[in-house]
Design an enzyme around this catalytic site. Structure first.
Site, PDB file in Angstrom:
ATOM      1  N   TRP A 105     110.021  50.844  30.751  1.00  0.00           N
ATOM      2  CA  TRP A 105     108.567  50.978  30.647  1.00  0.00           C
ATOM      3  C   TRP A 105     107.855  50.683  31.961  1.00  0.00           C
ATOM      4  O   TRP A 105     106.877  51.351  32.305  1.00  0.00           O
ATOM      5  CB  TRP A 105     108.011  50.119  29.492  1.00  0.00           C
ATOM      6  CG  TRP A 105     108.299  50.776  28.174  1.00  0.00           C
ATOM      7  CD1 TRP A 105     109.143  50.320  27.192  1.00  0.00           C
ATOM      8  CD2 TRP A 105     107.796  52.035  27.706  1.00  0.00           C
ATOM      9  NE1 TRP A 105     109.181  51.221  26.160  1.00  0.00           N
ATOM     10  CE2 TRP A 105     108.374  52.277  26.438  1.00  0.00           C
ATOM     11  CE3 TRP A 105     106.920  52.992  28.233  1.00  0.00           C
ATOM     12  CZ2 TRP A 105     108.094  53.422  25.691  1.00  0.00           C
ATOM     13  CZ3 TRP A 105     106.644  54.142  27.486  1.00  0.00           C
ATOM     14  CH2 TRP A 105     107.227  54.343  26.234  1.00  0.00           C
ATOM     15  N   ASP A 175     101.343  44.166  30.931  1.00  0.00           N
ATOM     16  CA  ASP A 175     101.603  44.975  29.742  1.00  0.00           C
ATOM     17  C   ASP A 175     102.406  44.104  28.777  1.00  0.00           C
ATOM     18  O   ASP A 175     103.563  43.784  29.039  1.00  0.00           O
ATOM     19  CB  ASP A 175     102.404  46.225  30.164  1.00  0.00           C
ATOM     20  CG  ASP A 175     102.859  47.060  28.961  1.00  0.00           C
ATOM     21  OD1 ASP A 175     102.656  46.641  27.806  1.00  0.00           O
ATOM     22  OD2 ASP A 175     103.434  48.147  29.207  1.00  0.00           O
ATOM     23  N   LYS A 199     103.834  47.418  17.772  1.00  0.00           N
ATOM     24  CA  LYS A 199     105.080  46.642  17.784  1.00  0.00           C
ATOM     25  C   LYS A 199     104.928  45.327  17.009  1.00  0.00           C
ATOM     26  O   LYS A 199     105.764  45.014  16.195  1.00  0.00           O
ATOM     27  CB  LYS A 199     105.575  46.453  19.203  1.00  0.00           C
ATOM     28  CG  LYS A 199     106.259  47.755  19.653  1.00  0.00           C
ATOM     29  CD  LYS A 199     106.488  47.950  21.108  1.00  0.00           C
ATOM     30  CE  LYS A 199     106.927  49.396  21.364  1.00  0.00           C
ATOM     31  NZ  LYS A 199     106.615  49.861  22.714  1.00  0.00           N
TER      32      LYS A 199
HETATM   33  C1  LIG Z   1     106.421  50.938  23.693  1.00  0.00           C
HETATM   34  C2  LIG Z   1     105.883  50.512  25.024  1.00  0.00           C
HETATM   35  C3  LIG Z   1     104.949  51.281  25.779  1.00  0.00           C
HETATM   36  C4  LIG Z   1     104.476  52.653  25.329  1.00  0.00           C
HETATM   37  O1  LIG Z   1     103.368  52.532  24.526  1.00  0.00           O
HETATM   38  P1  LIG Z   1     102.582  53.782  23.913  1.00  0.00           P
HETATM   39  O2  LIG Z   1     101.573  53.131  23.031  1.00  0.00           O
HETATM   40  O3  LIG Z   1     103.557  54.631  23.173  1.00  0.00           O
HETATM   41  O4  LIG Z   1     101.942  54.490  25.037  1.00  0.00           O
HETATM   42  C5  LIG Z   1     104.469  50.742  26.949  1.00  0.00           C
HETATM   43  N1  LIG Z   1     104.873  49.544  27.406  1.00  0.00           N
HETATM   44  C6  LIG Z   1     105.770  48.798  26.724  1.00  0.00           C
HETATM   45  C7  LIG Z   1     106.187  47.473  27.257  1.00  0.00           C
HETATM   46  C8  LIG Z   1     106.295  49.250  25.522  1.00  0.00           C
HETATM   47  O5  LIG Z   1     107.187  48.515  24.849  1.00  0.00           O
END
Ligand SMILES: *Cc1c(COP(=O)(O)O)cnc(C)c1O
Length: 366
Positions: A105, A175, A199
């Site tokens: 990511w 993030d 998540k």
């Molecule tokens: C799953 C994930 C993403 C992607 O997120 P989207 O909402 O599908 O754009 C980005 N960063 C991390 C750390 C993730 O686990």
């Protein structure tokens, strides 16, 4: 087959609490306090404004978010934050943004930042297949960087920072998509935090952004209106039609976290017990369960990525676990193998069943 919504170890969208699903399904027929389905209610009603305010207040109280931070509910997923962050903080500054490349990511976050200005990758884990995180002594920070960006939990590889990287004098941007609200957090350490809901917090469709109000005073020109945090702040996250249902279900999860779980300290203790139980069996049989994470200090409490001795055994594991009712245990396509995701709503009972399955599988195949 187990009862529905059990044994869900999916990396996302993931499990949700049973009581939340029951409330959400009732609200599809009739949202509490209204005579309409939550799917057919205008986002301009007082009802929905109250939902957004309660959700913001809930997050503020769970995380003790200071008053000089905005809390926003946006669309576009965490992937859109890969662009919105550098548009706000890098464009036109002439400065450099610092990024860590620690996995799948974070590798995705860097190209979008480069569209807005200079990016310095302070650590690149590609040559070691993203199997470890850098220590602070490996990072040569520039105190005049525009900001420092990293991912607290690399969802694909199963690596999680358990210490805080970066300098306190440079805006820290994180993030937290796969570990936000899984444990208490000092928001003051960050200038901007983002995490989508799917998540640990709810269904897909809404992304939470917490940002220091002061960041918005030097926003550059020519940002498209939907990508300009200031419009969302001004309109209280109802700038255009927001994802009403996703926001509503995220509120139900926030209430569950507060009232049923008892807050983030309690959630963190449960999450640690779940992960330690799984790491325990893997540490007892390291030649059979081969963790991707090389160092104990980097182990994720949320995602455990591992291999078995052969691809044939992995295939057998996937088939037999699916037949036993387990869901979502396949590794990410970039890594192969297996992965168990232990988000907030995965219960300790479910983890115990997985442990039993793994132990039994190993006994039969080792
Ligand atoms: C799953 C994930 C993403 C992607 O997120 P989207 O909402 O599908 O754009 C980005 N960063 C991390 C750390 C993730 O686990």
């Amino acid at each position: 087959m187990p009862s529905p919504n059990r044994l869900n170890f999916s990396p996302g969208p993931g499990a949700l609490p049973q009581e939340v699903l029951a409330q959400a399904s009732e609200a599809i027929i009739q949202a509490p306090g209204t005579n309409q389905s939550v799917l057919g209610i205008s986002h301009r009603t007082d009802w929905f404004k109250n939902i957004v305010s309660e959700l913001e207040a809930g997050f503020r109280s769970l995380l003790s978010i200071p008053p000089d931070y905005h809390v926003l509910f946006l669309q576009g997923g965490s992937s859109l934050q890969f662009s919105m962050v550098p548009m706000l903080l890098l464009r036109g500054t002439g400065l450099t943004a610092e990024y860590l490349r620690t996995g799948y990511w974070s590798s995705k976050s860097i190209p979008d930042a480069r569209l807005e200005g200079e990016v310095e990758v302070l650590y690149d884990g590609e040559s070691s297949h993203f199997n470890r995180l850098p220590g602070q002594d490996e990072l040569l920070h520039d105190p005049s960087a525009a900001y420092f960006h990293y991912i607290s939990n690399e969802t694909v590889e199963g690596l999680q920072f358990h210490t805080l990287p970066g300098l306190d004098t440079v805006a820290r941007v994180c993030d937290m998509s796969s570990d936000f609200m899984t444990a208490p957090l000092d928001v003051r350490n960050y200038s901007l935090i983002y995490a989508h809901a799917q998540k640990n917090l709810g269904p897909s469709g809404v992304t939470i952004v917490i940002l220091k109000a002061g960041l918005l005073t030097k926003a550059p020109d020519r940002i498209p209106s939907m990508l300009d945090y200031r419009n969302h702040v001004e309109m209280g996250s109802i700038y255009n039609t927001p994802p009403v249902f996703a926001i509503y279900v995220t509120l139900l999860v926030a209430r569950w976290l507060k009232d049923s779980v008892g807050g983030l300290e309690k959630m963190a203790a449960i999450n640690a017990r779940k992960a330690l139980a799984l790491y325990g069996i893997m540490d007892r049989h390291p030649s059979f369960f081969r963790l991707h994470a090389a160092d104990k200090k980097d182990r994720s409490l949320m995602n455990l990525a591992f291999h078995l001795p052969t691809p044939a055994l992995e295939q057998a594991f996937l088939e037999q676990s699916a037949a036993a009712g387990f869901y979502g245990l396949e590794g990410h396509r970039s890594l192969g193998g297996l992965r168990a995701s232990l988000y907030n709503s995965v219960t300790e009972e479910d983890v115990n069943e997985l442990l039993e399955f793994m132990d039994d599988f190993r006994t039969r195949h080792a």
